[in-house]
Write a protein that holds these residues in place. Structure first.
Motif, PDB file in Angstrom:
ATOM      1  N   GLY A  33       0.799  -1.210   0.000  1.00 43.56           N
ATOM      2  CA  GLY A  33       0.000   0.000   0.000  1.00 43.56           C
ATOM      3  C   GLY A  33       0.831   1.259   0.000  1.00 43.56           C
ATOM      4  N   TYR A  35       0.572   5.159   1.496  1.00 42.14           N
ATOM      5  CA  TYR A  35      -0.086   5.982   2.496  1.00 42.14           C
ATOM      6  C   TYR A  35       0.515   7.379   2.426  1.00 42.14           C
ATOM      7  N   LEU A  45      -4.638   5.955   4.029  1.00 49.56           N
ATOM      8  CA  LEU A  45      -4.407   5.096   2.881  1.00 49.56           C
ATOM      9  C   LEU A  45      -4.668   5.861   1.585  1.00 49.56           C
ATOM     10  N   ALA A  48      -3.971   0.657  -2.356  1.00 50.78           N
ATOM     11  CA  ALA A  48      -3.436  -0.636  -1.979  1.00 50.78           C
ATOM     12  C   ALA A  48      -3.609  -1.608  -3.129  1.00 50.78           C
ATOM     13  N   THR A  55      -6.989  -3.769  -6.680  1.00 56.56           N
ATOM     14  CA  THR A  55      -6.616  -2.457  -6.149  1.00 56.56           C
ATOM     15  C   THR A  55      -7.748  -1.795  -5.371  1.00 56.56           C
ATOM     16  N   TYR A  57      -8.567   2.269  -3.558  1.00 56.33           N
ATOM     17  CA  TYR A  57      -8.098   3.650  -3.502  1.00 56.33           C
ATOM     18  C   TYR A  57      -8.838   4.439  -2.438  1.00 56.33           C
ATOM     19  N   CYS A  93       5.332   3.857   1.579  1.00 53.77           N
ATOM     20  CA  CYS A  93       4.823   2.545   1.180  1.00 53.77           C
ATOM     21  C   CYS A  93       4.939   1.592   2.368  1.00 53.77           C
TER      22      CYS A  93
END
Length: 109
Positions: A33, A35, A45, A48, A55, A57, A93
């Protein structure tokens, strides 16, 4: 180990691609992910991706960012388009167990 790169200063409406080089664990079988965090706020977040490529979002992405991975290179990416000043943050990440050092993204004219 996770090492982010690709941050910088960009004008509103511009683009950046962040990279996260991973080592020391089975990257290809790990969900990953991106962030971000601004001073005084919790880390949130951005996007991911599962080991299979599914995925997710953050609500604020709204089609502007794309997360991807290259398992042959053990690298995670975040393509960010149509950047806004509100996207200014340190981007990290994570593999769910640890964090990289982060890379600063500043969106300003």
């Amino acid at each position: 180990q996770l090492v982010e790169s690709g941050g910088g200063l960009v004008q509103p409406g511009g683009s950046l691609r962040l990279s996260c080089a991973a080592s020391g664990f089975m990257f290809s079988s790990s969900a990953m992910g991106w962030y971000r965090q601004v001073p005084g706020k919790e880390r949130e977040l951005v996007a991911a991706i599962t080991s299979g490529g599914d995925t997710t979002y953050g609500y604020f992405v709204r089609g502007r960012f794309t997360i991807s991975r290259d398992n042959a290179k053990n690298t995670l990416y975040l393509q960010m388009n149509s950047l806004k000043p509100d996207d200014t943050a340190v981007y990290y990440c994570s593999d769910g167990r640890g964090w990289g050092q982060g890379t600063q993204v500043t969106v300003s004219s």
